[in-house]
Motif scaffolding. Structure first.
Motif, PDB file in Angstrom:
ATOM      1  N   ASP A   6     -52.597 -74.991  71.359  1.00 51.19           N
ATOM      2  CA  ASP A   6     -51.395 -75.384  70.617  1.00 51.19           C
ATOM      3  C   ASP A   6     -50.221 -74.498  70.996  1.00 51.19           C
ATOM      4  OD1 ASP A   6     -52.940 -77.264  69.313  1.00 51.19           O
ATOM      5  OD2 ASP A   6     -53.073 -76.131  67.432  1.00 51.19           O
ATOM      6  N   THR A   7     -50.460 -73.213  71.088  1.00 50.53           N
ATOM      7  CA  THR A   7     -49.413 -72.256  71.427  1.00 50.53           C
ATOM      8  C   THR A   7     -48.921 -72.474  72.858  1.00 50.53           C
ATOM      9  OG1 THR A   7     -50.407 -70.660  69.909  1.00 50.53           O
ATOM     10  CG2 THR A   7     -48.833 -69.798  71.501  1.00 50.53           C
ATOM     11  N   VAL A   8     -49.845 -72.720  73.780  1.00 48.64           N
ATOM     12  CA  VAL A   8     -49.472 -72.961  75.178  1.00 48.64           C
ATOM     13  C   VAL A   8     -48.637 -74.232  75.292  1.00 48.64           C
ATOM     14  CG1 VAL A   8     -50.371 -73.579  77.466  1.00 48.64           C
ATOM     15  CG2 VAL A   8     -51.373 -71.666  76.197  1.00 48.64           C
ATOM     16  N   PHE A   9     -49.105 -75.322  74.678  1.00 49.91           N
ATOM     17  CA  PHE A   9     -48.374 -76.583  74.785  1.00 49.91           C
ATOM     18  C   PHE A   9     -47.012 -76.504  74.094  1.00 49.91           C
ATOM     19  CE2 PHE A   9     -52.614 -78.613  75.619  1.00 49.91           C
ATOM     20  CZ  PHE A   9     -52.325 -78.959  76.927  1.00 49.91           C
ATOM     21  N   ALA A  10     -46.920 -75.774  73.000  1.00 46.20           N
ATOM     22  CA  ALA A  10     -45.626 -75.595  72.335  1.00 46.20           C
ATOM     23  C   ALA A  10     -44.675 -74.826  73.251  1.00 46.20           C
ATOM     24  CB  ALA A  10     -45.805 -74.858  71.005  1.00 46.20           C
ATOM     25  N   ALA A  11     -45.193 -73.821  73.932  1.00 47.45           N
ATOM     26  CA  ALA A  11     -44.355 -73.059  74.866  1.00 47.45           C
ATOM     27  C   ALA A  11     -43.913 -73.922  76.044  1.00 47.45           C
ATOM     28  CB  ALA A  11     -45.111 -71.827  75.359  1.00 47.45           C
ATOM     29  N   THR A  16     -36.447 -75.065  79.461  1.00 49.68           N
ATOM     30  CA  THR A  16     -36.024 -73.730  79.894  1.00 49.68           C
ATOM     31  C   THR A  16     -37.239 -72.864  80.171  1.00 49.68           C
ATOM     32  OG1 THR A  16     -33.972 -73.875  78.642  1.00 49.68           O
ATOM     33  CG2 THR A  16     -34.715 -71.657  79.239  1.00 49.68           C
ATOM     34  N   ARG A  17     -38.221 -72.930  79.300  1.00 48.89           N
ATOM     35  CA  ARG A  17     -39.428 -72.119  79.493  1.00 48.89           C
ATOM     36  C   ARG A  17     -40.213 -72.582  80.716  1.00 48.89           C
ATOM     37  NH1 ARG A  17     -39.063 -71.993  73.657  1.00 48.89           N
ATOM     38  NH2 ARG A  17     -40.490 -73.743  73.378  1.00 48.89           N
ATOM     39  N   ARG A  18     -40.258 -73.891  80.964  1.00 53.72           N
ATOM     40  CA  ARG A  18     -40.925 -74.384  82.181  1.00 53.72           C
ATOM     41  C   ARG A  18     -40.179 -73.893  83.426  1.00 53.72           C
ATOM     42  NH1 ARG A  18     -41.090 -79.107  79.128  1.00 53.72           N
ATOM     43  NH2 ARG A  18     -39.571 -80.103  80.503  1.00 53.72           N
ATOM     44  N   ALA A  19     -38.861 -73.871  83.369  1.00 52.01           N
ATOM     45  CA  ALA A  19     -38.074 -73.379  84.507  1.00 52.01           C
ATOM     46  C   ALA A  19     -38.337 -71.890  84.741  1.00 52.01           C
ATOM     47  CB  ALA A  19     -36.585 -73.626  84.266  1.00 52.01           C
ATOM     48  N   ILE A  20     -38.461 -71.137  83.678  1.00 52.36           N
ATOM     49  CA  ILE A  20     -38.767 -69.706  83.806  1.00 52.36           C
ATOM     50  C   ILE A  20     -40.124 -69.519  84.481  1.00 52.36           C
ATOM     51  CG2 ILE A  20     -39.344 -67.598  82.510  1.00 52.36           C
ATOM     52  CD1 ILE A  20     -37.159 -68.513  80.458  1.00 52.36           C
ATOM     53  N   LEU A  21     -41.116 -70.300  84.060  1.00 54.99           N
ATOM     54  CA  LEU A  21     -42.443 -70.197  84.678  1.00 54.99           C
ATOM     55  C   LEU A  21     -42.376 -70.529  86.165  1.00 54.99           C
ATOM     56  CD1 LEU A  21     -44.709 -71.805  81.926  1.00 54.99           C
ATOM     57  CD2 LEU A  21     -44.477 -69.380  82.501  1.00 54.99           C
ATOM     58  N   ALA A  22     -41.602 -71.554  86.517  1.00 57.64           N
ATOM     59  CA  ALA A  22     -41.458 -71.926  87.928  1.00 57.64           C
ATOM     60  C   ALA A  22     -40.832 -70.783  88.724  1.00 57.64           C
ATOM     61  CB  ALA A  22     -40.624 -73.198  88.051  1.00 57.64           C
ATOM     62  N   ILE A  51     -41.735 -66.215  73.341  1.00 56.78           N
ATOM     63  CA  ILE A  51     -42.619 -67.373  73.133  1.00 56.78           C
ATOM     64  C   ILE A  51     -43.610 -67.489  74.284  1.00 56.78           C
ATOM     65  CG2 ILE A  51     -42.666 -69.907  73.043  1.00 56.78           C
ATOM     66  CD1 ILE A  51     -39.954 -69.659  71.477  1.00 56.78           C
ATOM     67  N   LEU A  52     -43.138 -67.323  75.520  1.00 58.32           N
ATOM     68  CA  LEU A  52     -44.030 -67.385  76.680  1.00 58.32           C
ATOM     69  C   LEU A  52     -45.052 -66.251  76.649  1.00 58.32           C
ATOM     70  CD1 LEU A  52     -41.426 -68.293  79.436  1.00 58.32           C
ATOM     71  CD2 LEU A  52     -43.269 -69.767  78.581  1.00 58.32           C
ATOM     72  N   THR A  53     -44.632 -65.087  76.198  1.00 61.00           N
ATOM     73  CA  THR A  53     -45.541 -63.945  76.101  1.00 61.00           C
ATOM     74  C   THR A  53     -46.606 -64.186  75.034  1.00 61.00           C
ATOM     75  OG1 THR A  53     -43.802 -62.441  76.848  1.00 61.00           O
ATOM     76  CG2 THR A  53     -45.679 -61.444  75.712  1.00 61.00           C
ATOM     77  N   LYS A  54     -46.187 -64.675  73.864  1.00 62.63           N
ATOM     78  CA  LYS A  54     -47.151 -64.946  72.784  1.00 62.63           C
ATOM     79  C   LYS A  54     -48.170 -66.007  73.190  1.00 62.63           C
ATOM     80  CE  LYS A  54     -44.383 -63.488  68.856  1.00 62.63           C
ATOM     81  NZ  LYS A  54     -43.672 -63.875  67.630  1.00 62.63           N
ATOM     82  N   GLU A  98     -44.758 -84.270  77.941  1.00 65.96           N
ATOM     83  CA  GLU A  98     -43.805 -83.882  76.899  1.00 65.96           C
ATOM     84  C   GLU A  98     -43.178 -85.123  76.247  1.00 65.96           C
ATOM     85  OE1 GLU A  98     -39.703 -81.310  76.282  1.00 65.96           O
ATOM     86  OE2 GLU A  98     -40.441 -81.680  78.294  1.00 65.96           O
ATOM     87  N   ARG A  99     -42.774 -86.099  77.073  1.00 65.94           N
ATOM     88  CA  ARG A  99     -42.186 -87.324  76.520  1.00 65.94           C
ATOM     89  C   ARG A  99     -43.190 -88.054  75.627  1.00 65.94           C
ATOM     90  NH1 ARG A  99     -40.027 -87.289  81.683  1.00 65.94           N
ATOM     91  NH2 ARG A  99     -41.583 -88.742  82.492  1.00 65.94           N
ATOM     92  N   PHE A 100     -44.448 -88.097  76.052  1.00 66.81           N
ATOM     93  CA  PHE A 100     -45.499 -88.722  75.254  1.00 66.81           C
ATOM     94  C   PHE A 100     -45.629 -88.027  73.901  1.00 66.81           C
ATOM     95  CE2 PHE A 100     -49.936 -88.364  73.864  1.00 66.81           C
ATOM     96  CZ  PHE A 100     -50.221 -89.696  73.608  1.00 66.81           C
ATOM     97  N   LEU A 101     -45.651 -86.694  73.909  1.00 66.12           N
ATOM     98  CA  LEU A 101     -45.783 -85.944  72.659  1.00 66.12           C
ATOM     99  C   LEU A 101     -44.590 -86.162  71.741  1.00 66.12           C
ATOM    100  CD1 LEU A 101     -47.272 -82.564  73.928  1.00 66.12           C
ATOM    101  CD2 LEU A 101     -48.461 -84.390  72.712  1.00 66.12           C
ATOM    102  N   GLU A 102     -43.385 -86.245  72.321  1.00 66.85           N
ATOM    103  CA  GLU A 102     -42.190 -86.476  71.503  1.00 66.85           C
ATOM    104  C   GLU A 102     -42.259 -87.821  70.798  1.00 66.85           C
ATOM    105  OE1 GLU A 102     -39.020 -86.008  74.292  1.00 66.85           O
ATOM    106  OE2 GLU A 102     -38.993 -83.830  74.096  1.00 66.85           O
ATOM    107  N   ILE A 103     -42.835 -88.806  71.446  1.00 66.02           N
ATOM    108  CA  ILE A 103     -42.951 -90.143  70.858  1.00 66.02           C
ATOM    109  C   ILE A 103     -44.066 -90.188  69.813  1.00 66.02           C
ATOM    110  CG2 ILE A 103     -43.610 -92.534  71.364  1.00 66.02           C
ATOM    111  CD1 ILE A 103     -42.227 -92.102  74.128  1.00 66.02           C
ATOM    112  N   GLU A 104     -45.200 -89.568  70.148  1.00 68.16           N
ATOM    113  CA  GLU A 104     -46.384 -89.683  69.315  1.00 68.16           C
ATOM    114  C   GLU A 104     -46.443 -88.723  68.139  1.00 68.16           C
ATOM    115  OE1 GLU A 104     -48.745 -92.074  69.551  1.00 68.16           O
ATOM    116  OE2 GLU A 104     -47.497 -92.941  71.130  1.00 68.16           O
TER     117      GLU A 104
END
Length: 111
Positions: A6-11, A16-22, A51-54, A98-104
């Motif tokens: 849950d924490t990973v998927f929320a992050a 922005t956080r995905r861009a940081i990881l990239a 958030i990424l650290t947690k 992410e789009r799927f989760l936003e809808i569901e």
């Protein structure tokens, strides 16, 4: 394990956080270097980094006066293994997920 996922998927839900990881795929980076390409304050970037650290996706280490960020792939590996268990997520497209989760899922006020 469920809380960790849950924490990973929320992050991962934030672009922005995905861009940081990239960015961290290339090498460790100082926090100020991570913040440079974004049009937001250093404080806002720091919140994303917390958030990424947690979530265990990155680690932060102080070297002298500079705080450095390092990608920690194990948390992503666990999420990838979980998704691959469904078989239909090859290759994994996190933007579509992410789009799927936003809808569901109902919207939440969490950062």
């Amino acid at each position: 394990m469920s809380n960790d996922l849950d924490t990973v998927f929320a992050a991962l839900a934030d672009p922005t956080r995905r861009a940081i990881l990239a960015m961290l795929l290339e090498d460790d980076m100082a926090v100020t270097d991570v913040a440079e390409p974004f049009e937001m304050s250093l404080a806002a970037i720091s919140k994303h980094l917390v958030i990424l650290t947690k979530a265990g996706l990155i680690s932060q280490e102080k070297r002298g006066r500079v705080k450095w960020c390092k990608l920690e792939p194990d948390a992503l590996r666990a999420a990838s293994v979980w998704m691959q268990g469904f078989g239909q997520f090859e290759p994994v497209n996190l933007d579509a997920f992410e789009r799927f989760l936003e809808i569901e899922l109902p919207a939440s006020d969490d950062p």
